[in-house]
Design a protein around this motif. Structure first.
Motif, PDB file in Angstrom:
ATOM      1  N   SER A 119      36.044  46.775  49.403  1.00  0.00           N
ATOM      2  CA  SER A 119      35.588  45.653  49.987  1.00  0.00           C
ATOM      3  C   SER A 119      35.804  44.632  49.148  1.00  0.00           C
ATOM      4  N   ALA A 120      35.990  45.025  47.472  1.00  0.00           N
ATOM      5  CA  ALA A 120      36.070  43.673  46.997  1.00  0.00           C
ATOM      6  C   ALA A 120      37.359  43.225  47.167  1.00  0.00           C
ATOM      7  N   GLU A 121      37.498  41.817  46.322  1.00  0.00           N
ATOM      8  CA  GLU A 121      38.635  41.444  46.639  1.00  0.00           C
ATOM      9  C   GLU A 121      39.537  41.252  45.583  1.00  0.00           C
ATOM     10  N   MET A 122      39.182  41.103  43.954  1.00  0.00           N
ATOM     11  CA  MET A 122      40.487  41.307  43.145  1.00  0.00           C
ATOM     12  C   MET A 122      41.960  42.601  43.593  1.00  0.00           C
ATOM     13  N   PRO A 123      41.147  44.470  44.500  1.00  0.00           N
ATOM     14  CA  PRO A 123      41.842  44.880  44.600  1.00  0.00           C
ATOM     15  C   PRO A 123      42.732  45.055  45.765  1.00  0.00           C
ATOM     16  N   LEU A 124      41.785  44.021  46.361  1.00  0.00           N
ATOM     17  CA  LEU A 124      43.535  43.380  48.010  1.00  0.00           C
ATOM     18  C   LEU A 124      44.101  42.503  47.222  1.00  0.00           C
ATOM     19  N   ILE A 125      43.938  41.744  46.051  1.00  0.00           N
ATOM     20  CA  ILE A 125      44.823  40.430  45.370  1.00  0.00           C
ATOM     21  C   ILE A 125      45.976  41.176  45.380  1.00  0.00           C
ATOM     22  N   LEU A 126      45.697  42.580  44.906  1.00  0.00           N
ATOM     23  CA  LEU A 126      46.768  43.347  44.250  1.00  0.00           C
ATOM     24  C   LEU A 126      47.838  44.406  44.139  1.00  0.00           C
ATOM     25  N   VAL A 127      47.150  44.429  45.979  1.00  0.00           N
ATOM     26  CA  VAL A 127      47.666  45.160  46.660  1.00  0.00           C
ATOM     27  C   VAL A 127      48.600  44.418  47.416  1.00  0.00           C
ATOM     28  N   LEU A 128      47.887  43.005  47.793  1.00  0.00           N
ATOM     29  CA  LEU A 128      48.731  42.042  48.549  1.00  0.00           C
ATOM     30  C   LEU A 128      50.838  42.017  47.954  1.00  0.00           C
ATOM     31  N   LEU A 129      50.146  41.489  46.417  1.00  0.00           N
ATOM     32  CA  LEU A 129      50.733  41.215  45.616  1.00  0.00           C
ATOM     33  C   LEU A 129      52.162  42.248  45.245  1.00  0.00           C
ATOM     34  N   SER A 130      51.923  43.385  45.495  1.00  0.00           N
ATOM     35  CA  SER A 130      52.927  44.665  44.462  1.00  0.00           C
ATOM     36  C   SER A 130      52.831  44.362  43.303  1.00  0.00           C
ATOM     37  N   GLY A 131      51.198  44.341  43.036  1.00  0.00           N
ATOM     38  CA  GLY A 131      50.646  44.880  41.921  1.00  0.00           C
ATOM     39  C   GLY A 131      50.871  45.690  40.549  1.00  0.00           C
ATOM     40  N   SER A 132      50.117  45.634  39.948  1.00  0.00           N
ATOM     41  CA  SER A 132      50.213  47.136  39.071  1.00  0.00           C
ATOM     42  C   SER A 132      49.911  47.855  38.362  1.00  0.00           C
ATOM     43  N   VAL A 133      48.819  48.549  37.743  1.00  0.00           N
ATOM     44  CA  VAL A 133      48.185  48.524  36.477  1.00  0.00           C
ATOM     45  C   VAL A 133      49.094  49.164  35.198  1.00  0.00           C
ATOM     46  N   ILE A 134      48.708  48.949  34.088  1.00  0.00           N
ATOM     47  CA  ILE A 134      49.273  49.776  32.700  1.00  0.00           C
ATOM     48  C   ILE A 134      47.954  50.746  32.189  1.00  0.00           C
ATOM     49  N   ALA A 135      48.432  51.910  33.074  1.00  0.00           N
ATOM     50  CA  ALA A 135      47.368  53.366  31.983  1.00  0.00           C
ATOM     51  C   ALA A 135      47.605  53.876  31.207  1.00  0.00           C
ATOM     52  N   GLN A 136      46.663  53.892  30.104  1.00  0.00           N
ATOM     53  CA  GLN A 136      46.812  53.873  28.217  1.00  0.00           C
ATOM     54  C   GLN A 136      46.441  55.778  28.821  1.00  0.00           C
ATOM     55  N   GLY A 137      47.121  56.913  28.003  1.00  0.00           N
ATOM     56  CA  GLY A 137      46.427  57.547  27.795  1.00  0.00           C
ATOM     57  C   GLY A 137      46.794  58.763  26.221  1.00  0.00           C
ATOM     58  N   PRO A 138      46.777  59.458  26.504  1.00  0.00           N
ATOM     59  CA  PRO A 138      46.735  60.527  25.209  1.00  0.00           C
ATOM     60  C   PRO A 138      48.515  60.682  25.427  1.00  0.00           C
ATOM     61  N   SER A 139      48.665  60.904  26.458  1.00  0.00           N
ATOM     62  CA  SER A 139      50.482  61.135  26.890  1.00  0.00           C
ATOM     63  C   SER A 139      50.475  60.185  26.632  1.00  0.00           C
ATOM     64  N   GLY A 140      50.489  58.507  26.707  1.00  0.00           N
ATOM     65  CA  GLY A 140      51.274  57.178  26.298  1.00  0.00           C
ATOM     66  C   GLY A 140      51.055  55.907  27.911  1.00  0.00           C
ATOM     67  N   ALA A 141      51.758  55.187  27.638  1.00  0.00           N
ATOM     68  CA  ALA A 141      51.472  54.655  28.919  1.00  0.00           C
ATOM     69  C   ALA A 141      52.263  55.042  29.797  1.00  0.00           C
ATOM     70  N   ARG A 142      51.462  54.362  31.498  1.00  0.00           N
ATOM     71  CA  ARG A 142      52.590  54.558  32.241  1.00  0.00           C
ATOM     72  C   ARG A 142      51.796  53.396  33.231  1.00  0.00           C
TER      73      ARG A 142
END
Length: 293
Positions: A121-144
């Motif tokens: 029900s949150a707003e910013m997840p909706l905006i990210l989906v609407l715009l076909s945005g993305s996130v950058i995940a950083q872990g032990p194996s690097g970024a994706r």
């Protein structure tokens, strides 16, 4: 209520934060804490270790580039909402941000934290989906990079691995002349949405809708694109019959059952009303943008 016992670490580098997070399968990342800490108090979340990233170098700030807005992990809601370049280049974000909780919460909570919490029900997840945005995940194996469509998987569930930190969210800019709109239905201002809709669209030389996109929150176990409605509306003059058909086609997208706040039937009616209003508002703004260009 009080949380279960937990450990606490506050690293100052991203590498150390990832190592600490990877050392405990039940650890959780703490950014603004406006969603995580209440969940811990109700014991809906029971991490054994909190990894506080507020002191990690390089995780603050907003960058407006040629084609996107990059929001780092420790950027507060209020920083993004009031950022002058964001207001100028992407007013849809500022419009949606005004609906996120209340100002004291926006002063502490983070944009990326809200995305990772993944409340449907949150707003910013909706905006990210609407715009076909993305996130950058950083872990032990690097970024994706994870697209919004793949990131949100179910209620409070994302594609982030337990040893990864989401270090950045990317919101694509709207093309020139794009109309936009966002609104939601809530019991009180600042509450989570019972239903919310965002819309972006352009108009061709004949006034027909092009590149129209619709997304909704509060109606399913994640924010969703309303693709059936998009198909109906693209290429039309957005007349009353077109809007009615789009609203009718979106009924099946409402999968949230009745709850203590509202029935599924009410959500379906609210969704239809919001679709009609947001498409009309976005079209009006597209006309204004074309007139002043």
């Amino acid at each position: 209520m009080k949380p279960s016992l937990f450990g606490y670490r506050a690293p100052t580098t991203l590498d150390d934060a990832i190592k600490i997070l990877a050392s405990d399968a039940d650890a959780a990342v703490l950014a603004g804490g406006q969603s995580l800490l209440p969940a811990m108090n109700f014991r809906a979340a029971n991490p054994t270790l909190l990894v506080d990233i507020q002191h990690v170098d390089g995780l603050r700030g907003v960058t407006v580039e040629d084609h996107l807005i990059a929001v780092r992990a420790m950027t507060r809601h209020r920083e993004l909402e009031l950022h002058p370049e964001v207001q100028r280049t992407h007013p849809l974000i500022a419009e949606a941000m005004a609906h996120v909780a209340h100002v004291p919460i926006r002063n502490r909570g983070t944009v990326v934290g809200s995305l990772c919490h993944a409340d449907p029900s949150a707003e910013m997840p909706l905006i990210l989906v609407l715009l076909s945005g993305s996130v950058i995940a950083q872990g032990p194996s690097g970024a994706r990079e994870i697209t919004a469509e793949d990131f949100f998987q179910s209620f409070l569930t994302t594609a982030r691995k337990s040893d990864e930190i989401i270090v950045e969210a990317r919101f694509p800019l709207l093309p020139p002349g794009t109309g936009f709109a966002f609104d939601e239905v809530t019991r009180r201002h600042g509450d989570y949405a019972l239903a919310g809709v965002g819309c972006t669209l352009g108009l061709d030389s004949q006034g027909r809708a092009v590149n129209l996109r619709l997304a909704a929150c509060g109606i399913a176990d994640r924010p969703v694109r309303l693709k059936d409605a998009e198909t109906i509306l693209n290429g039309t003059m957005l007349g009353a019959s077109d809007l009615d058909a789009a609203a009718a086609a979106s009924v099946a997208a409402v999968t949230q059952p009745d709850d203590i706040n509202v029935s599924a039937s009410y959500r379906r009616r609210a969704l239809g009303t919001l679709i009609r209003r947001m498409v009309a508002k976005a079209a009006q703004r597209a006309q204004i943008a074309e007139a002043v260009s």
